[in-house]
Scaffold this motif. Structure first.
Motif, PDB file in Angstrom:
ATOM      1  N   ALA A   1      23.466  26.289  53.736  1.00 57.29           N
ATOM      2  CA  ALA A   1      24.357  26.285  52.575  1.00 57.29           C
ATOM      3  C   ALA A   1      24.652  27.731  52.205  1.00 57.29           C
ATOM      4  O   ALA A   1      23.986  28.648  52.670  1.00 57.29           O
ATOM      5  CB  ALA A   1      23.696  25.571  51.397  1.00 57.29           C
ATOM      6  N   SER A   2      25.641  27.937  51.372  1.00 55.92           N
ATOM      7  CA  SER A   2      25.873  29.275  50.854  1.00 55.92           C
ATOM      8  C   SER A   2      25.674  29.238  49.345  1.00 55.92           C
ATOM      9  O   SER A   2      26.060  28.288  48.674  1.00 55.92           O
ATOM     10  CB  SER A   2      27.279  29.775  51.202  1.00 55.92           C
ATOM     11  N   GLY A   3      25.035  30.263  48.839  1.00 58.27           N
ATOM     12  CA  GLY A   3      24.759  30.321  47.413  1.00 58.27           C
ATOM     13  C   GLY A   3      25.192  31.642  46.826  1.00 58.27           C
ATOM     14  O   GLY A   3      25.018  32.684  47.439  1.00 58.27           O
ATOM     15  N   LYS A   4      25.805  31.569  45.658  1.00 61.50           N
ATOM     16  CA  LYS A   4      26.180  32.773  44.928  1.00 61.50           C
ATOM     17  C   LYS A   4      25.431  32.742  43.613  1.00 61.50           C
ATOM     18  O   LYS A   4      25.581  31.817  42.817  1.00 61.50           O
ATOM     19  CB  LYS A   4      27.690  32.824  44.694  1.00 61.50           C
ATOM     20  N   VAL A   5      24.609  33.758  43.405  1.00 69.43           N
ATOM     21  CA  VAL A   5      23.745  33.802  42.224  1.00 69.43           C
ATOM     22  C   VAL A   5      24.369  34.690  41.150  1.00 69.43           C
ATOM     23  O   VAL A   5      24.767  35.818  41.419  1.00 69.43           O
ATOM     24  CB  VAL A   5      22.348  34.352  42.603  1.00 69.43           C
ATOM     25  N   ASP A   6      24.452  34.158  39.935  1.00 69.92           N
ATOM     26  CA  ASP A   6      24.863  34.932  38.773  1.00 69.92           C
ATOM     27  C   ASP A   6      23.608  35.160  37.948  1.00 69.92           C
ATOM     28  O   ASP A   6      23.199  34.305  37.154  1.00 69.92           O
ATOM     29  CB  ASP A   6      25.923  34.166  37.978  1.00 69.92           C
ATOM     30  N   LEU A   7      22.985  36.308  38.174  1.00 67.44           N
ATOM     31  CA  LEU A   7      21.703  36.624  37.550  1.00 67.44           C
ATOM     32  C   LEU A   7      21.804  36.619  36.024  1.00 67.44           C
ATOM     33  O   LEU A   7      20.959  36.037  35.342  1.00 67.44           O
ATOM     34  CB  LEU A   7      21.202  37.980  38.063  1.00 67.44           C
ATOM     35  N   ALA A   8      22.842  37.240  35.479  1.00 67.04           N
ATOM     36  CA  ALA A   8      22.983  37.347  34.027  1.00 67.04           C
ATOM     37  C   ALA A   8      23.151  35.986  33.360  1.00 67.04           C
ATOM     38  O   ALA A   8      22.622  35.748  32.275  1.00 67.04           O
ATOM     39  CB  ALA A   8      24.176  38.254  33.685  1.00 67.04           C
ATOM     40  N   ALA A   9      23.861  35.087  34.025  1.00 63.56           N
ATOM     41  CA  ALA A   9      24.113  33.767  33.446  1.00 63.56           C
ATOM     42  C   ALA A   9      23.014  32.760  33.787  1.00 63.56           C
ATOM     43  O   ALA A   9      22.960  31.679  33.201  1.00 63.56           O
ATOM     44  CB  ALA A   9      25.460  33.234  33.934  1.00 63.56           C
ATOM     45  N   GLY A  10      22.161  33.104  34.750  1.00 58.58           N
ATOM     46  CA  GLY A  10      21.109  32.180  35.162  1.00 58.58           C
ATOM     47  C   GLY A  10      21.654  30.978  35.913  1.00 58.58           C
ATOM     48  O   GLY A  10      21.160  29.867  35.770  1.00 58.58           O
ATOM     49  N   LYS A  11      22.692  31.228  36.717  1.00 61.33           N
ATOM     50  CA  LYS A  11      23.340  30.141  37.442  1.00 61.33           C
ATOM     51  C   LYS A  11      23.406  30.445  38.935  1.00 61.33           C
ATOM     52  O   LYS A  11      23.492  31.595  39.342  1.00 61.33           O
ATOM     53  CB  LYS A  11      24.752  29.909  36.914  1.00 61.33           C
ATOM     54  N   VAL A  12      23.370  29.374  39.720  1.00 60.83           N
ATOM     55  CA  VAL A  12      23.536  29.481  41.165  1.00 60.83           C
ATOM     56  C   VAL A  12      24.627  28.500  41.567  1.00 60.83           C
ATOM     57  O   VAL A  12      24.524  27.310  41.307  1.00 60.83           O
ATOM     58  CB  VAL A  12      22.236  29.150  41.924  1.00 60.83           C
ATOM     59  N   MET A  13      25.704  29.029  42.173  1.00 63.40           N
ATOM     60  CA  MET A  13      26.761  28.175  42.690  1.00 63.40           C
ATOM     61  C   MET A  13      26.488  27.974  44.174  1.00 63.40           C
ATOM     62  O   MET A  13      26.376  28.935  44.927  1.00 63.40           O
ATOM     63  CB  MET A  13      28.134  28.802  42.492  1.00 63.40           C
ATOM     64  N   VAL A  14      26.347  26.718  44.567  1.00 62.58           N
ATOM     65  CA  VAL A  14      25.990  26.388  45.942  1.00 62.58           C
ATOM     66  C   VAL A  14      27.120  25.595  46.584  1.00 62.58           C
ATOM     67  O   VAL A  14      27.642  24.651  45.985  1.00 62.58           O
ATOM     68  CB  VAL A  14      24.695  25.547  45.993  1.00 62.58           C
ATOM     69  N   GLU A  15      27.485  26.002  47.803  1.00 61.16           N
ATOM     70  CA  GLU A  15      28.464  25.256  48.585  1.00 61.16           C
ATOM     71  C   GLU A  15      27.748  24.737  49.820  1.00 61.16           C
ATOM     72  O   GLU A  15      27.089  25.508  50.524  1.00 61.16           O
ATOM     73  CB  GLU A  15      29.633  26.151  48.964  1.00 61.16           C
ATOM     74  N   TYR A  16      27.878  23.429  50.062  1.00 67.97           N
ATOM     75  CA  TYR A  16      27.156  22.827  51.183  1.00 67.97           C
ATOM     76  C   TYR A  16      27.913  21.615  51.720  1.00 67.97           C
ATOM     77  O   TYR A  16      28.782  21.064  51.056  1.00 67.97           O
ATOM     78  CB  TYR A  16      25.750  22.404  50.745  1.00 67.97           C
ATOM     79  N   ASP A  17      27.562  21.225  52.933  1.00 67.99           N
ATOM     80  CA  ASP A  17      28.136  20.045  53.574  1.00 67.99           C
ATOM     81  C   ASP A  17      27.269  18.850  53.206  1.00 67.99           C
ATOM     82  O   ASP A  17      26.125  18.756  53.656  1.00 67.99           O
ATOM     83  CB  ASP A  17      28.176  20.246  55.086  1.00 67.99           C
ATOM     84  N   GLU A  18      27.799  17.959  52.382  1.00 70.03           N
ATOM     85  CA  GLU A  18      27.015  16.823  51.897  1.00 70.03           C
ATOM     86  C   GLU A  18      26.649  15.843  53.013  1.00 70.03           C
ATOM     87  O   GLU A  18      25.796  14.974  52.819  1.00 70.03           O
ATOM     88  CB  GLU A  18      27.731  16.098  50.751  1.00 70.03           C
ATOM     89  N   ASN A  19      27.261  15.973  54.190  1.00 66.60           N
ATOM     90  CA  ASN A  19      26.902  15.129  55.329  1.00 66.60           C
ATOM     91  C   ASN A  19      25.670  15.651  56.063  1.00 66.60           C
ATOM     92  O   ASN A  19      25.076  14.939  56.863  1.00 66.60           O
ATOM     93  CB  ASN A  19      28.072  15.017  56.309  1.00 66.60           C
ATOM     94  N   GLN A  20      25.304  16.901  55.801  1.00 63.67           N
ATOM     95  CA  GLN A  20      24.172  17.504  56.490  1.00 63.67           C
ATOM     96  C   GLN A  20      23.031  17.900  55.566  1.00 63.67           C
ATOM     97  O   GLN A  20      21.939  18.213  56.030  1.00 63.67           O
ATOM     98  CB  GLN A  20      24.631  18.742  57.266  1.00 63.67           C
ATOM     99  N   LEU A  21      23.287  17.903  54.266  1.00 59.55           N
ATOM    100  CA  LEU A  21      22.317  18.425  53.313  1.00 59.55           C
ATOM    101  C   LEU A  21      22.442  17.681  51.994  1.00 59.55           C
ATOM    102  O   LEU A  21      23.545  17.328  51.592  1.00 59.55           O
ATOM    103  CB  LEU A  21      22.619  19.917  53.113  1.00 59.55           C
ATOM    104  N   THR A  22      21.308  17.448  51.336  1.00 62.59           N
ATOM    105  CA  THR A  22      21.349  16.778  50.029  1.00 62.59           C
ATOM    106  C   THR A  22      21.126  17.792  48.913  1.00 62.59           C
ATOM    107  O   THR A  22      20.526  18.854  49.119  1.00 62.59           O
ATOM    108  CB  THR A  22      20.255  15.698  49.918  1.00 62.59           C
ATOM    109  N   LEU A  23      21.598  17.429  47.735  1.00 63.89           N
ATOM    110  CA  LEU A  23      21.390  18.276  46.564  1.00 63.89           C
ATOM    111  C   LEU A  23      19.903  18.398  46.263  1.00 63.89           C
ATOM    112  O   LEU A  23      19.431  19.467  45.868  1.00 63.89           O
ATOM    113  CB  LEU A  23      22.156  17.712  45.366  1.00 63.89           C
TER     114      LEU A  23
END
Length: 66
Positions: free
Chosen positions: A29-51
């Motif tokens: 998966a690819s993840g973009k972390v926003d340290l200041a906001a305490g958030k992680v935006m994750v992009e993934y293929d739902e056919n290969q990986l679960t939340l």
């Protein structure tokens, strides 16, 4: 592709960002972390990986999903 934003507690530095981003890469998966906001935006293929697997990988790094 699926995109989800997770609220993550316990991140405090660039090492935290790297730790989470590397965990996402290992899962395929690819993840973009926003340290200041305490958030992680994750992009993934739902056919290969679960939340749940993504959440577990972040928690295994020592952070809490809220």
């Amino acid at each position: 592709m699926q995109t989800v934003t997770l609220n993550v507690e316990g991140m405090s530095c660039n090492h935290c960002v790297s730790s989470i981003e590397n965990a996402m890469k290992e899962l395929g998966a690819s993840g973009k972390v926003d340290l200041a906001a305490g958030k992680v935006m994750v992009e993934y293929d739902e056919n290969q990986l679960t939340l749940d697997a993504i959440k577990e990988a972040i928690e295994d790094q020592g952070y809490d999903i809220v």
